[in-house]
Design an enzyme around this catalytic site. Structure first.
Site, mmCIF file in Angstrom:
data_model
loop_
_atom_site.group_PDB
_atom_site.id
_atom_site.type_symbol
_atom_site.label_atom_id
_atom_site.label_comp_id
_atom_site.label_asym_id
_atom_site.label_seq_id
_atom_site.Cartn_x
_atom_site.Cartn_y
_atom_site.Cartn_z
ATOM 1 N N HIS A 53 -9.829 1.438 4.406
ATOM 2 C CA HIS A 53 -8.477 1.694 5.426
ATOM 3 C C HIS A 53 -8.574 2.788 6.561
ATOM 4 O O HIS A 53 -9.147 3.843 6.465
ATOM 5 C CB HIS A 53 -7.425 2.334 4.343
ATOM 6 C CG HIS A 53 -5.842 2.156 4.981
ATOM 7 N ND1 HIS A 53 -5.373 3.195 5.953
ATOM 8 C CD2 HIS A 53 -4.783 1.075 4.908
ATOM 9 C CE1 HIS A 53 -4.293 2.693 6.168
ATOM 10 N NE2 HIS A 53 -3.641 1.762 5.851
ATOM 11 N N GLU A 68 -6.834 5.038 7.736
ATOM 12 C CA GLU A 68 -6.608 6.451 7.488
ATOM 13 C C GLU A 68 -7.660 6.931 6.892
ATOM 14 O O GLU A 68 -8.076 8.099 6.927
ATOM 15 C CB GLU A 68 -5.313 6.618 6.685
ATOM 16 C CG GLU A 68 -3.994 6.005 7.573
ATOM 17 C CD GLU A 68 -2.844 5.568 6.907
ATOM 18 O OE1 GLU A 68 -2.616 5.652 5.467
ATOM 19 O OE2 GLU A 68 -1.998 4.900 7.320
ATOM 20 N N LYS A 82 -0.016 4.196 -0.262
ATOM 21 C CA LYS A 82 -0.446 5.590 0.319
ATOM 22 C C LYS A 82 -0.091 6.814 -0.733
ATOM 23 O O LYS A 82 -0.197 6.685 -1.726
ATOM 24 C CB LYS A 82 -0.056 5.400 1.844
ATOM 25 C CG LYS A 82 -0.056 4.455 2.486
ATOM 26 C CD LYS A 82 0.237 4.442 4.161
ATOM 27 C CE LYS A 82 -0.155 3.368 4.805
ATOM 28 N NZ LYS A 82 -0.084 3.270 6.263
ATOM 29 N N SER A 123 2.941 -2.340 10.485
ATOM 30 C CA SER A 123 4.498 -2.593 10.534
ATOM 31 C C SER A 123 5.093 -3.885 10.238
ATOM 32 O O SER A 123 5.624 -4.408 10.787
ATOM 33 C CB SER A 123 4.840 -2.332 12.095
ATOM 34 O OG SER A 123 4.586 -0.964 12.575
ATOM 35 N N ASN A 176 0.837 -1.030 0.104
ATOM 36 C CA ASN A 176 0.057 0.004 0.189
ATOM 37 C C ASN A 176 0.917 1.051 0.255
ATOM 38 O O ASN A 176 1.506 1.611 1.121
ATOM 39 C CB ASN A 176 -0.871 -0.111 1.221
ATOM 40 C CG ASN A 176 -1.728 1.389 1.360
ATOM 41 O OD1 ASN A 176 -1.820 2.000 0.584
ATOM 42 N ND2 ASN A 176 -2.404 1.322 2.676
ATOM 43 N N GLY A 231 2.288 1.877 10.878
ATOM 44 C CA GLY A 231 3.378 3.159 10.677
ATOM 45 C C GLY A 231 3.943 3.304 12.233
ATOM 46 O O GLY A 231 4.797 4.421 12.186
ATOM 47 N N GLU A 257 -5.981 -4.815 10.432
ATOM 48 C CA GLU A 257 -4.779 -3.862 10.702
ATOM 49 C C GLU A 257 -5.106 -3.162 11.836
ATOM 50 O O GLU A 257 -6.108 -2.162 12.034
ATOM 51 C CB GLU A 257 -4.587 -2.699 9.544
ATOM 52 C CG GLU A 257 -4.564 -3.151 8.129
ATOM 53 C CD GLU A 257 -3.783 -2.494 7.141
ATOM 54 O OE1 GLU A 257 -2.650 -2.634 6.918
ATOM 55 O OE2 GLU A 257 -4.339 -1.398 7.033
HETATM 56 P P1 PGA Z 1 2.448 0.112 7.556
HETATM 57 O O1 PGA Z 1 1.250 0.309 6.984
HETATM 58 O O2 PGA Z 1 3.349 -1.074 6.937
HETATM 59 O O3 PGA Z 1 3.665 1.275 7.439
HETATM 60 O O4 PGA Z 1 2.506 -0.190 9.230
HETATM 61 C C1 PGA Z 1 0.267 -0.523 6.832
HETATM 62 C C2 PGA Z 1 -0.758 0.061 6.172
HETATM 63 O O5 PGA Z 1 -1.317 0.877 6.802
HETATM 64 O O6 PGA Z 1 -1.523 -0.421 5.284
#
Ligand code: PGA
Length: 251
Positions: free
Chosen positions: A96, A98, A11, A213, A9, A174, A168
């Protein structure tokens, strides 16, 4: 047997030029790699979907990061499933955390988006997960159950089988605070049980990913868990070197 799936992903990262260069590097890696039981996916920004689709081999699944549920019309800034299909994209991430956080996305709106993707033969990659305070209050399973039931409402068994779920935990995205294997397995197994209630036929077929992560040094551990069929990876998917390391860890 469920095929493993690694999805990057991206982003809000990469210009079309950077995406092009990544795509060529990925092709190069895949040319020398026997994927066997592994599918690879990339979710670039809308701006880079076409360049990634046109410059990767067809066995790379290309996902958008969001979609609008209407076909067309006065929805400034939006893109429909029909439009994604017209450029040979395979599916879209939906819900997601976010987008739930910054764009007021709800499981109810996710449900409409999932239906529009399925209507067009595209794959919904539906994200669920609890916040840190919900985790601390032992609410994880209640939150997930609600997200699953609302997001997949009124889908039939065949449709549910087409969906990919990503668990998630928001507190792990992150942050480098990845969930332990015990947590990942316990929640993914719970999701599979919830799916079985909605669609018994889908239980053993639906793919459930873990995200949060995930890095080259921990991906193998997650993928060895019984109910984790893959990973949705943010930060570690941006560089071809670490993306390649993750592919290599899984084949
Ligand atoms: P990350 O993000 O691997 O940077 O923790 C995962 C995601 O948001 O899909």
């Amino acid at each position: 047997m469920r095929k493993k799936l690694l999805v990057g992903n991206w982003k809000m990262n990469k210009t079309p030029k950077e995406a092009y260069s990544f795509a060529l590097n990925l092709n190069n890696v895949l040319e020398h790699t026997q994927l066997n039981n592994l599918d690879i996916g990339i979710a670039p920004t809308y701006l880079c979907l076409d360049v990634v689709r046109k410059n990767t081999t067809r066995n790379v699944l290309v996902f958008a990061q969001n979609v609008h549920f209407e076909t067309q019309g006065a929805f400034t800034g939006e893109i429909s499933s029909e439009m994604l299909k017209s450029i040979d994209v395979e599916g879209s991430i939906i819900g997601h955390s976010e987008r739930r956080m910054y764009n007021n996305e709800t499981s109810f709106s996710c449900n409409k988006k999932i239906k529009s993707l399925l209507k067009n033969g595209l794959i919904p990659l539906y994200c669920v997960g609890e916040s840190e305070s919900e985790f601390n209050a032992n609410q994880t399973k209640n939150v997930i159950k609600k997200q699953i039931n609302e997001g997949l409402k009124d889908l039939d068994e065949k449709e549910i089988t087409q969906v990919i779920i990503a668990y998630e935990p928001i507190w792990s995205i992150g942050t480098g605070k990845n969930a332990s294997s015990e947590i990942a397995e316990s929640v993914c197994a719970f999701i599979r049980k919830e799916i079985a209630k909605l669609a018994p036929m889908a239980k053993d077929k639906i793919r459930i990913l873990y995200g949060g992560s995930v890095k080259p040094n921990n991906i193998k551990e997650y993928l060895s868990l019984e109910d984790v069929d893959g990973a949705l990876v943010g930060g570690a998917s941006l560089k071809i070197e670490s993306f390649t390391e993750m592919i290599n860890a899984l084949i």
